[in-house]
Design an enzyme around this catalytic site. Sequence first.
Site, PDB file in Angstrom:
ATOM      1  N   ARG A 206      -4.427  -5.104  -1.411  1.00  0.00           N
ATOM      2  CA  ARG A 206      -4.421  -5.599  -0.037  1.00  0.00           C
ATOM      3  C   ARG A 206      -3.171  -6.452   0.182  1.00  0.00           C
ATOM      4  O   ARG A 206      -2.574  -6.954  -0.774  1.00  0.00           O
ATOM      5  CB  ARG A 206      -5.669  -6.455   0.230  1.00  0.00           C
ATOM      6  CG  ARG A 206      -7.003  -5.785  -0.113  1.00  0.00           C
ATOM      7  CD  ARG A 206      -8.129  -6.786  -0.012  1.00  0.00           C
ATOM      8  NE  ARG A 206      -9.440  -6.216  -0.286  1.00  0.00           N
ATOM      9  CZ  ARG A 206     -10.000  -6.137  -1.487  1.00  0.00           C
ATOM     10  NH1 ARG A 206      -9.333  -6.594  -2.555  1.00  0.00           N
ATOM     11  NH2 ARG A 206     -11.195  -5.627  -1.648  1.00  0.00           N
ATOM     12  N   HIS A 315      -2.279  -1.135   5.161  1.00  0.00           N
ATOM     13  CA  HIS A 315      -3.568  -1.043   4.465  1.00  0.00           C
ATOM     14  C   HIS A 315      -3.977   0.415   4.234  1.00  0.00           C
ATOM     15  O   HIS A 315      -4.763   0.700   3.326  1.00  0.00           O
ATOM     16  CB  HIS A 315      -4.647  -1.770   5.271  1.00  0.00           C
ATOM     17  CG  HIS A 315      -5.896  -2.036   4.491  1.00  0.00           C
ATOM     18  ND1 HIS A 315      -5.995  -3.041   3.551  1.00  0.00           N
ATOM     19  CD2 HIS A 315      -7.118  -1.429   4.502  1.00  0.00           C
ATOM     20  CE1 HIS A 315      -7.207  -3.041   3.019  1.00  0.00           C
ATOM     21  NE2 HIS A 315      -7.900  -2.074   3.575  1.00  0.00           N
ATOM     22  N   ARG A 318      -3.356   1.631   0.747  1.00  0.00           N
ATOM     23  CA  ARG A 318      -4.446   1.332  -0.206  1.00  0.00           C
ATOM     24  C   ARG A 318      -5.489   2.434  -0.132  1.00  0.00           C
ATOM     25  O   ARG A 318      -5.985   2.913  -1.159  1.00  0.00           O
ATOM     26  CB  ARG A 318      -5.054  -0.031   0.130  1.00  0.00           C
ATOM     27  CG  ARG A 318      -6.347  -0.370  -0.596  1.00  0.00           C
ATOM     28  CD  ARG A 318      -6.756  -1.795  -0.207  1.00  0.00           C
ATOM     29  NE  ARG A 318      -8.167  -2.052  -0.428  1.00  0.00           N
ATOM     30  CZ  ARG A 318      -8.701  -2.469  -1.566  1.00  0.00           C
ATOM     31  NH1 ARG A 318      -7.938  -2.642  -2.624  1.00  0.00           N
ATOM     32  NH2 ARG A 318     -10.001  -2.719  -1.663  1.00  0.00           N
ATOM     33  N   HIS A 341     -14.053  -4.008  -5.641  1.00  0.00           N
ATOM     34  CA  HIS A 341     -15.271  -4.116  -4.839  1.00  0.00           C
ATOM     35  C   HIS A 341     -16.480  -4.267  -5.755  1.00  0.00           C
ATOM     36  O   HIS A 341     -16.578  -3.616  -6.792  1.00  0.00           O
ATOM     37  CB  HIS A 341     -15.457  -2.867  -3.962  1.00  0.00           C
ATOM     38  CG  HIS A 341     -14.683  -2.919  -2.689  1.00  0.00           C
ATOM     39  ND1 HIS A 341     -15.098  -3.634  -1.590  1.00  0.00           N
ATOM     40  CD2 HIS A 341     -13.506  -2.357  -2.336  1.00  0.00           C
ATOM     41  CE1 HIS A 341     -14.222  -3.505  -0.618  1.00  0.00           C
ATOM     42  NE2 HIS A 341     -13.229  -2.733  -1.038  1.00  0.00           N
ATOM     43  N   TYR A 350     -13.943   6.695  -0.641  1.00  0.00           N
ATOM     44  CA  TYR A 350     -12.811   7.417  -1.202  1.00  0.00           C
ATOM     45  C   TYR A 350     -13.244   8.656  -1.987  1.00  0.00           C
ATOM     46  O   TYR A 350     -12.393   9.389  -2.476  1.00  0.00           O
ATOM     47  CB  TYR A 350     -11.993   6.488  -2.086  1.00  0.00           C
ATOM     48  CG  TYR A 350     -11.541   5.264  -1.336  1.00  0.00           C
ATOM     49  CD1 TYR A 350     -10.681   5.383  -0.255  1.00  0.00           C
ATOM     50  CD2 TYR A 350     -11.997   4.000  -1.671  1.00  0.00           C
ATOM     51  CE1 TYR A 350     -10.273   4.272   0.470  1.00  0.00           C
ATOM     52  CE2 TYR A 350     -11.590   2.879  -0.958  1.00  0.00           C
ATOM     53  CZ  TYR A 350     -10.744   3.024   0.105  1.00  0.00           C
ATOM     54  OH  TYR A 350     -10.339   1.926   0.826  1.00  0.00           O
TER      55      TYR A 350
END
Length: 391
Positions: A206, A315, A318, A341, A350
């Site tokens: 990030r 972003h 990412r 996470h 993803y």
Amino acid sequence: MSGNSKGRKRRFGSVRKLPSGRWQARYIGPDGLPRKAPDTFDRKRDAEQWLVGTEAEILRKEWIDPDAGKITLGEYADDWVRERDLKARTREEYERHIRLHVRPFLGDLALNEVTAPRIRGWRADRLADDVGTSTVAKTYRILHAIFATAVDDDLIRRNPCRIKGAGQDKAEERPTATLDQVFAIANAIQPRYRLLVLLATFAQLRFGELVALRRRNVDLDSMELRVRRATAEMEDGTQVDDDPKSDAGKRPISLPAGLKKDIQAHLESFAQTGPNGRLFVGPQGGIPRRRNFNRVWKKALRDAGIPAEMDLHLHDLRHTGSTWSAQSGATLKELMARIGHSSTRAAMIYQHATRDRDHAIAAALDTLITEARDTPSRPDLARIWHAATER
């Protein structure tokens, strides 16, 4: 006819007829204070039945002081935010949502006056006023948490936020860049930010994690990056280095060997000196700010020939790198560890199937059908499927 016959004193509470002709129910609460029903009744029997229900609540220890919930939602929300152990940026975000989307519409109501119908009406009005669905969902989640605490505090009996799915943030799918586009942007952007673009993609970092990186966080021998802090930018412009949002945010990230020369060149030319020196600084030596960087980013997109309609954000790199990681065969737990996470929800984004992969699966299924029709005996489906998907 009521079981409380004339001349027999009630065991719990009392009822009386008011000059208006309506009936009032009164009782002594568990706290020893005199109480009365919040409303009057058309019939004596209705008042008596209300007392029966109230007595049952007291016996079951479910009685809630009706005066306790008279604190306004605005006051209680302020206390709730103040008492939470929140990151500075998160606290500011909660306060903004409450200030803009709760206080003007529900803030003056007592907690026990905020009912489920009021919450439904509030949400419908916010959406009708073109407040973004993501913003409404976020505010709803904050409200749900506030009222959950009020239930725990015995101020209200039940959480009025009971709209199924209202707290789910269904943001539209963001774009992913191609490998050529990533390197085109890296080559077009100011040289001091070239590595930032590459790490946003290939380390899935990030912006706040990138600008918090120090020299000591990079190990060129093992090609490992250690994320320990994140820089938050407050509304007043101040920047604060803090721990990531969760413990999972503190993580080691293995870097592709192909980035070693880029990292070495950046350390020699742009990073601050000393182990605690920042990896990324602006032209004047300050910590990069989102607003200033966005101008640099948009120019790089134009110079790299990225279509404006793609609306590519930093972003999104990412997101791009995380999608590539998932397609490489990374497991859900591996993705969670890499992107920092603690829940599976974000990592599962993803692992979505791409159109190309979907076509490959359909082609493999077609191979199964064809070979099954051409083979008299039962085919080895596992062998066929493996061969088809490896093509």
